[in-house]
Motif scaffolding. Structure first.
Motif, mmCIF file in Angstrom:
data_model
loop_
_atom_site.group_PDB
_atom_site.id
_atom_site.type_symbol
_atom_site.label_atom_id
_atom_site.label_comp_id
_atom_site.label_asym_id
_atom_site.label_seq_id
_atom_site.Cartn_x
_atom_site.Cartn_y
_atom_site.Cartn_z
ATOM 1 N N ASN A 142 13.792 41.683 79.767
ATOM 2 C CA ASN A 142 14.235 42.703 80.709
ATOM 3 C C ASN A 142 15.698 43.053 80.440
ATOM 4 O OD1 ASN A 142 15.202 44.050 83.084
ATOM 5 N ND2 ASN A 142 13.473 43.208 84.230
ATOM 6 N N PRO A 143 16.035 44.338 80.277
ATOM 7 C CA PRO A 143 17.425 44.726 80.002
ATOM 8 C C PRO A 143 18.415 44.247 81.066
ATOM 9 C CG PRO A 143 15.941 46.609 79.725
ATOM 10 C CD PRO A 143 15.135 45.506 80.317
ATOM 11 N N GLN A 144 17.940 44.053 82.305
ATOM 12 C CA GLN A 144 18.829 43.610 83.380
ATOM 13 C C GLN A 144 19.379 42.210 83.121
ATOM 14 O OE1 GLN A 144 17.698 44.538 87.513
ATOM 15 N NE2 GLN A 144 18.381 42.475 88.069
ATOM 16 N N THR A 145 18.708 41.448 82.265
ATOM 17 C CA THR A 145 19.170 40.098 81.939
ATOM 18 C C THR A 145 20.546 40.141 81.278
ATOM 19 O OG1 THR A 145 16.903 39.319 81.784
ATOM 20 C CG2 THR A 145 18.544 37.961 80.697
ATOM 21 N N VAL A 146 20.862 41.254 80.602
ATOM 22 C CA VAL A 146 22.205 41.399 79.995
ATOM 23 C C VAL A 146 23.263 41.429 81.093
ATOM 24 C CG1 VAL A 146 23.694 42.865 78.580
ATOM 25 C CG2 VAL A 146 21.289 42.589 77.966
ATOM 26 N N GLN A 147 22.988 42.148 82.198
ATOM 27 C CA GLN A 147 23.941 42.188 83.316
ATOM 28 C C GLN A 147 24.135 40.801 83.910
ATOM 29 O OE1 GLN A 147 21.589 45.754 85.066
ATOM 30 N NE2 GLN A 147 23.510 45.725 86.176
ATOM 31 N N ALA A 224 12.940 37.748 87.416
ATOM 32 C CA ALA A 224 12.026 36.597 87.515
ATOM 33 C C ALA A 224 11.336 36.303 86.186
ATOM 34 C CB ALA A 224 10.992 36.856 88.604
ATOM 35 N N GLU A 225 10.975 37.362 85.438
ATOM 36 C CA GLU A 225 10.213 37.143 84.200
ATOM 37 C C GLU A 225 11.041 36.497 83.092
ATOM 38 O OE1 GLU A 225 11.156 41.685 84.129
ATOM 39 O OE2 GLU A 225 10.876 40.086 85.595
ATOM 40 N N ASP A 226 12.370 36.501 83.245
ATOM 41 C CA ASP A 226 13.224 35.888 82.214
ATOM 42 C C ASP A 226 13.823 34.547 82.649
ATOM 43 O OD1 ASP A 226 12.723 37.845 80.390
ATOM 44 O OD2 ASP A 226 14.682 38.819 80.500
ATOM 45 N N ARG A 227 13.513 34.112 83.854
ATOM 46 C CA ARG A 227 14.121 32.866 84.363
ATOM 47 C C ARG A 227 13.834 31.668 83.455
ATOM 48 N NH1 ARG A 227 16.257 31.545 89.171
ATOM 49 N NH2 ARG A 227 15.179 29.552 89.311
ATOM 50 N N LYS A 228 12.577 31.533 83.048
ATOM 51 C CA LYS A 228 12.205 30.360 82.243
ATOM 52 C C LYS A 228 12.938 30.364 80.901
ATOM 53 C CE LYS A 228 8.221 27.628 80.851
ATOM 54 N NZ LYS A 228 6.748 27.575 80.730
ATOM 55 N N ALA A 229 12.979 31.530 80.248
ATOM 56 C CA ALA A 229 13.650 31.630 78.941
ATOM 57 C C ALA A 229 15.151 31.371 79.062
ATOM 58 C CB ALA A 229 13.412 33.010 78.330
ATOM 59 N N GLN A 230 15.727 31.785 80.193
ATOM 60 C CA GLN A 230 17.177 31.669 80.376
ATOM 61 C C GLN A 230 17.599 30.313 80.956
ATOM 62 O OE1 GLN A 230 19.394 33.942 79.200
ATOM 63 N NE2 GLN A 230 17.600 35.009 78.376
ATOM 64 N N THR A 273 17.785 20.753 85.896
ATOM 65 C CA THR A 273 17.536 22.199 85.852
ATOM 66 C C THR A 273 16.287 22.495 85.031
ATOM 67 O OG1 THR A 273 19.934 22.550 85.929
ATOM 68 C CG2 THR A 273 18.595 24.435 85.315
ATOM 69 N N ASN A 274 16.122 21.764 83.940
ATOM 70 C CA ASN A 274 14.948 21.945 83.079
ATOM 71 C C ASN A 274 13.658 21.672 83.845
ATOM 72 O OD1 ASN A 274 13.780 22.451 80.457
ATOM 73 N ND2 ASN A 274 13.342 20.259 80.344
ATOM 74 N N TRP A 275 13.719 20.674 84.735
ATOM 75 C CA TRP A 275 12.511 20.316 85.504
ATOM 76 C C TRP A 275 12.222 21.305 86.633
ATOM 77 C CZ3 TRP A 275 15.014 14.890 86.225
ATOM 78 C CH2 TRP A 275 14.878 14.158 85.039
ATOM 79 N N THR A 276 13.263 21.855 87.214
ATOM 80 C CA THR A 276 13.082 22.629 88.460
ATOM 81 C C THR A 276 12.940 24.132 88.269
ATOM 82 O OG1 THR A 276 15.489 22.658 88.781
ATOM 83 C CG2 THR A 276 14.251 20.914 89.907
ATOM 84 N N VAL A 277 13.401 24.671 87.128
ATOM 85 C CA VAL A 277 13.321 26.122 86.913
ATOM 86 C C VAL A 277 11.998 26.467 86.242
ATOM 87 C CG1 VAL A 277 14.319 28.095 85.692
ATOM 88 C CG2 VAL A 277 15.821 26.431 86.794
ATOM 89 N N HIS A 278 11.258 27.391 86.853
ATOM 90 C CA HIS A 278 9.953 27.800 86.289
ATOM 91 C C HIS A 278 9.908 29.313 86.110
ATOM 92 C CE1 HIS A 278 8.599 23.720 87.010
ATOM 93 N NE2 HIS A 278 8.995 23.821 88.272
#
Length: 278
Positions: A142-147, A224-230, A273-278
């Motif tokens: 998502n481009p908003q992830t840059v912001q 939300a769709e980029d939370r796991k990757a980030q 953080t690795n365990w809790t972020v999905h």
């Protein structure tokens, strides 16, 4: 030593919070962020470790040419040799590297910032751009992830500035904006001479509140769709914000000491953080 070993060594020796976040990445992304981080460390070290401003300017000019040569297919330094294979897959561009060098150049050219917009411009170059590249390496759709990445970069750089007030003063630098020093009636010589006061504490509370706002704004911007990757960026955010809270708990005793978290604590925050972020 291969270029890959060189950048790994550079990242590990830095003791940075970033290193702990990298550990949770798959190998190709970890190799890319390690190489990019090593580049940032190299140019940052020019400013922090070279005493003579003329020599430092010459070294930064060399890095400008090296970045240009690397993207023309002729890297000569271990860092650029390690970085170039990752430039196309992760959209790392020459202008990204040149912007980071521009930020380091600002450190050579000025030791004060008149107001917050001026400081924000510096933070954009040394932290926002870094966040943008990192978010690309981590994976974004998502481009908003840059912001989000730019806002998080600002929050983390403001945290660095709060932590390093004393260290920077010993180098003759004050990153706290002049207009805000005046607002709280704190004189530059008080900062340079490590003079604590209620005025100084009020100034630092103001700085910390702005940093916290930036963290909140960054998290709100992350789609939300980029939370796991980030996740690695969120690990760094939690480590840095924990550091900020530690400094607040110590009532901003930043002029004579540099507050830090232990490696074990950083690793624990990253793992949690690795365990809790999905």
């Amino acid at each position: 030593m291969t270029p890959e070993q060189y950048v790994q060594d550079k990242a590990a020796k830095s003791g940075s919070s970033f290193y702990y976040a990298f550990l949770f990445l798959p190998p190709p992304r970890r190799a890319a962020i390690t190489a990019f981080y090593a580049f940032c460390r190299e140019v940052d070290d020019v400013v922090d470790e070279v005493q003579d401003p003329g020599v430092a300017a010459t070294k930064l000019a060399w890095w400008r040419k090296e970045a240009h040569a690397a993207f023309a297919g002729q890297p000569s330094h271990p860092v650029t040799k390690a970085l170039m294979p990752h430039s196309a897959p992760f959209d790392i561009r020459e202008d990204h590297l040149q912007a980071v060098i521009d930020g380091c150049q600002m450190d050579l050219d000025q030791s004060r910032y008149l107001d917050f917009p001026g400081l924000a411009r510096y933070c954009h170059l040394v932290a926002g751009i870094v966040g943008e590249v990192a978010s690309s390496i981590f994976g974004r759709t998502n481009p908003q992830t840059v912001q989000y990445a730019h806002r998080l970069g600002l929050a983390m750089q403001l945290t660095n500035i709060i932590r390093d007030v004393g260290d920077d003063a010993r180098r003759g630098r004050i990153y706290l904006p002049v207009s805000e020093l005046q607002q709280f009636d704190v004189k530059a010589h008080e900062v340079l001479n490590r003079g604590y006061s209620e005025r100084f504490t009020a100034l630092m509370k103001f700085q910390a509140e702005r940093a916290h706002r930036c963290y909140d704004e960054a998290i709100a911007l992350l789609p939300a769709e980029d939370r796991k990757a980030q996740k690695p960026g969120l690990m760094m955010a939690h480590i840095y914000r924990t550091l900020l809270r530690e400094i607040e708990a110590q009532n901003f005793q930043v002029l004579h000491q540099r507050t830090s978290l232990t490696p074990l604590r950083k690793l624990w925050i990253a793992a949690r953080t690795n365990w809790t972020v999905h």
